[in-house]
Structures are given as C-alpha cells and as structure tokens.
Scaffold this motif. Structure first.
Motif, PDB file in Angstrom:
ATOM      1  N   ASP A  57       0.858  -1.186   0.000  1.00 28.86           N
ATOM      2  CA  ASP A  57       0.000   0.000   0.000  1.00 28.86           C
ATOM      3  C   ASP A  57       0.896   1.238   0.000  1.00 28.86           C
ATOM      4  N   VAL A  58       1.441   1.550  -1.159  1.00 22.51           N
ATOM      5  CA  VAL A  58       2.407   2.639  -1.289  1.00 22.51           C
ATOM      6  C   VAL A  58       1.748   3.995  -1.031  1.00 22.51           C
ATOM      7  N   GLY A  59       0.501   4.154  -1.430  1.00 27.56           N
ATOM      8  CA  GLY A  59      -0.176   5.434  -1.261  1.00 27.56           C
ATOM      9  C   GLY A  59      -0.394   5.824   0.184  1.00 27.56           C
ATOM     10  N   ASN A  60      -0.296   4.872   1.110  1.00 34.05           N
ATOM     11  CA  ASN A  60      -0.565   5.149   2.520  1.00 34.05           C
ATOM     12  C   ASN A  60       0.630   4.864   3.424  1.00 34.05           C
ATOM     13  N   ILE A  61       1.830   5.026   2.883  1.00 31.44           N
ATOM     14  CA  ILE A  61       3.039   4.883   3.698  1.00 31.44           C
ATOM     15  C   ILE A  61       2.979   5.906   4.833  1.00 31.44           C
ATOM     16  N   GLU A  62       3.450   5.492   5.996  1.00 29.87           N
ATOM     17  CA  GLU A  62       3.510   6.392   7.139  1.00 29.87           C
ATOM     18  C   GLU A  62       4.966   6.662   7.500  1.00 29.87           C
ATOM     19  N   ILE A  63       5.227   7.883   7.964  1.00 29.44           N
ATOM     20  CA  ILE A  63       6.559   8.229   8.457  1.00 29.44           C
ATOM     21  C   ILE A  63       6.424   8.724   9.891  1.00 29.44           C
ATOM     22  N   TRP A 133       5.699   4.938  -7.781  1.00 32.46           N
ATOM     23  CA  TRP A 133       4.244   4.816  -7.621  1.00 32.46           C
ATOM     24  C   TRP A 133       3.545   6.097  -8.054  1.00 32.46           C
ATOM     25  N   GLU A 134       4.077   7.257  -7.657  1.00 29.38           N
ATOM     26  CA  GLU A 134       3.480   8.543  -8.046  1.00 29.38           C
ATOM     27  C   GLU A 134       3.444   8.699  -9.563  1.00 29.38           C
ATOM     28  N   ALA A 135       4.532   8.322 -10.227  1.00 30.72           N
ATOM     29  CA  ALA A 135       4.583   8.431 -11.684  1.00 30.72           C
ATOM     30  C   ALA A 135       3.546   7.513 -12.333  1.00 30.72           C
ATOM     31  N   ALA A 136       3.407   6.303 -11.817  1.00 32.07           N
ATOM     32  CA  ALA A 136       2.443   5.344 -12.373  1.00 32.07           C
ATOM     33  C   ALA A 136       1.001   5.739 -12.052  1.00 32.07           C
ATOM     34  N   ALA A 137       0.801   6.375 -10.898  1.00 34.57           N
ATOM     35  CA  ALA A 137      -0.551   6.720 -10.443  1.00 34.57           C
ATOM     36  C   ALA A 137      -1.099   7.987 -11.072  1.00 34.57           C
ATOM     37  N   ALA A 138      -0.237   8.782 -11.690  1.00 32.63           N
ATOM     38  CA  ALA A 138      -0.667  10.073 -12.230  1.00 32.63           C
ATOM     39  C   ALA A 138      -1.909   9.910 -13.112  1.00 32.63           C
ATOM     40  N   GLY A 139      -3.002  10.514 -12.667  1.00 27.26           N
ATOM     41  CA  GLY A 139      -4.247  10.495 -13.429  1.00 27.26           C
ATOM     42  C   GLY A 139      -5.056   9.217 -13.329  1.00 27.26           C
ATOM     43  N   ASP A 140      -4.630   8.240 -12.544  1.00 29.27           N
ATOM     44  CA  ASP A 140      -5.359   6.975 -12.417  1.00 29.27           C
ATOM     45  C   ASP A 140      -6.069   6.940 -11.062  1.00 29.27           C
ATOM     46  N   ASP A 141      -7.363   7.216 -11.051  1.00 30.29           N
ATOM     47  CA  ASP A 141      -8.123   7.288  -9.805  1.00 30.29           C
ATOM     48  C   ASP A 141      -8.175   5.960  -9.057  1.00 30.29           C
ATOM     49  N   GLU A 142      -8.098   4.842  -9.761  1.00 33.96           N
ATOM     50  CA  GLU A 142      -8.113   3.530  -9.106  1.00 33.96           C
ATOM     51  C   GLU A 142      -6.867   3.332  -8.245  1.00 33.96           C
ATOM     52  N   ILE A 143      -5.719   3.802  -8.741  1.00 32.86           N
ATOM     53  CA  ILE A 143      -4.467   3.683  -7.997  1.00 32.86           C
ATOM     54  C   ILE A 143      -4.428   4.720  -6.879  1.00 32.86           C
ATOM     55  N   ILE A 144      -4.744   5.965  -7.216  1.00 39.65           N
ATOM     56  CA  ILE A 144      -4.716   7.035  -6.216  1.00 39.65           C
ATOM     57  C   ILE A 144      -5.674   6.735  -5.067  1.00 39.65           C
ATOM     58  N   GLY A 145      -6.837   6.198  -5.372  1.00 40.89           N
ATOM     59  CA  GLY A 145      -7.822   5.882  -4.342  1.00 40.89           C
ATOM     60  C   GLY A 145      -7.541   4.607  -3.580  1.00 40.89           C
ATOM     61  N   ARG A 179      -7.075  -4.349  -5.262  1.00 45.90           N
ATOM     62  CA  ARG A 179      -6.786  -4.560  -3.843  1.00 45.90           C
ATOM     63  C   ARG A 179      -7.660  -5.711  -3.341  1.00 45.90           C
ATOM     64  N   PRO A 180      -7.105  -6.670  -2.570  1.00 42.80           N
ATOM     65  CA  PRO A 180      -7.935  -7.746  -2.015  1.00 42.80           C
ATOM     66  C   PRO A 180      -9.086  -7.156  -1.187  1.00 42.80           C
ATOM     67  N   VAL A 181     -10.281  -7.721  -1.326  1.00 44.16           N
ATOM     68  CA  VAL A 181     -11.442  -7.185  -0.615  1.00 44.16           C
ATOM     69  C   VAL A 181     -11.282  -7.293   0.891  1.00 44.16           C
ATOM     70  N   GLU A 182     -10.480  -8.244   1.369  1.00 43.24           N
ATOM     71  CA  GLU A 182     -10.260  -8.417   2.808  1.00 43.24           C
ATOM     72  C   GLU A 182      -9.308  -7.356   3.379  1.00 43.24           C
ATOM     73  N   TRP A 183      -8.712  -6.527   2.525  1.00 44.46           N
ATOM     74  CA  TRP A 183      -7.731  -5.530   2.936  1.00 44.46           C
ATOM     75  C   TRP A 183      -8.343  -4.151   2.808  1.00 44.46           C
ATOM     76  N   PRO A 184      -8.900  -3.607   3.897  1.00 49.19           N
ATOM     77  CA  PRO A 184      -9.577  -2.311   3.810  1.00 49.19           C
ATOM     78  C   PRO A 184      -8.626  -1.162   3.501  1.00 49.19           C
ATOM     79  N   ILE A 185      -9.160  -0.168   2.819  1.00 52.56           N
ATOM     80  CA  ILE A 185      -8.377   1.042   2.522  1.00 52.56           C
ATOM     81  C   ILE A 185      -8.385   1.904   3.776  1.00 52.56           C
TER      82      ILE A 185
END
Length: 189
Positions: A57-63, A133-145, A179-185
């Motif tokens: 889950d690259v979009g939700n990395i925590e620091i 990930w940012e480069a691949a996600a640009a403009g793709d709502d499925e990835i960004i979301g 994303r697997p359905v068992e893995w909540p966003i």
C-alpha cells in the motif's frame, strides 16, 4: 461506571522484517511454546519476494518516530502529513511504516502484514518506490484511491559504508492489481 475511550485489544498486526546486515526478509510469526509463552519465529521469504512479489500500500506509507531499543514505540502518520511532532527521545529514530499483503503461499497465515524500518538505505528505497508509484498513479483514480495496488518485486543489493557492508532492498513495481477485498483502505486521520 465503565471507562470509555480505552483500547483494550491485545491484537497486533503481523509483520515482516528486513535484516540489513544479512540482506534477508523474514516473515515474523508469533508462536506459543509448550510453556504457554509466546516467541517470534522468523522464516526467510527473500526468494519469493523477488520472484512472486508482494502487494504494498504505497499510497498510505507512514513516516514518524520509531524506537526498537529496550521497547517498541511507533508514532507515525500518513506521509502527506509529515513527521508527527518532535523526536520523543534520543532512542527514537525517523522511520517508515507500511502495510502489505503477502501471497497466500508465502504468508502461511496472516497475509495482511506491516513493515517498519529506520535504516537509511531502506528509507531511501521506500522513497524511490513512492516516486515510481506517483509516476504510475498520475491520473489513475483507481491507484490514487487505493483500489488498485502494486505488485512489488524486491531484490537485494549490497553497499559499503565506513561502518561495514550492508544490504538494501530494491523495490520494483511489476504491475497493478485490484486490492484484495479483505484488505480495507485506511482512512487518513
């Protein structure tokens, strides 16, 4: 009167670990011994991560601030929010936390895992993964979301410093899958 707002759960997320000295990723499983006490059993999963990959889950990395010495204390938040406050102590180091989903054959139990690390080489590798990930996600709502996540293949590379020879992971996005359905966003707080 009952106390409200207290978390009483003793559940914790299973994890994977990376040993930068040996260049080994391990699945960390809590097992109960015959004496009734729990211990952590490590299983090398380096080879399957290179060939089969893992969902991250690259979009939700925590620091944030992580302490492993003497205790485990992790204070992190979504990367878009920056570090969570000042460094709690000299033993806390800047680190990353991310969630991942292991292939069923590799997981041998919990597929939903977390990965935390404070080593510079690992943080830099995660930063490179996020940039890809940012480069691949640009403009793709499925990835960004978060409805599509990357299959990430991980190889190991050695490097030398004044303190010795270490290993760092190289993360490469192979493809995006639902994303697997068992893995909540997760919700950003």
């Amino acid at each position: 009167m009952a106390l409200t707002g207290l978390t009483t759960s003793t559940e914790f997320m299973s994890s994977i670990r990376f040993n930068a000295r040996d260049g080994v990723f391990s699945r960390a499983d809590r097992v109960m011994g015959t004496d009734g006490k729990f211990s952590t059993e490590l299983s090398d999963i380096t080879a399957p991560l290179a060939t089969d990959g893992v969902l991250i889950d690259v979009g939700n990395i925590e620091i944030g601030w992580i302490r492993f010495e003497g205790m485990v204390d992790i204070t992190t938040q979504h990367h878009s929010l920056g570090l969570p406050g000042p460094q709690p102590s000299d033993l806390h180091k800047e680190g990353i936390r991310l969630e991942l989903w292991l292939p069923k054959a590799v997981a041998e139990g919990d597929q939903h895992r977390e990965f935390t690390h404070t080593a510079g080489g690992v943080k830099n590798a995660i930063n490179d993964l996020h940039t890809a990930w940012e480069a691949a996600a640009a403009g793709d709502d499925e990835i960004i979301g978060g409805r599509k996540v990357p299959v990430v293949k991980i190889t190991i590379e050695e490097f030398s410093t004044k303190n010795g020879t270490f290993s760092k992971p190289i993360f490469e996005i192979a493809e995006f899958v639902p994303r697997p359905v068992e893995w909540p966003i997760p919700q950003i707080v």
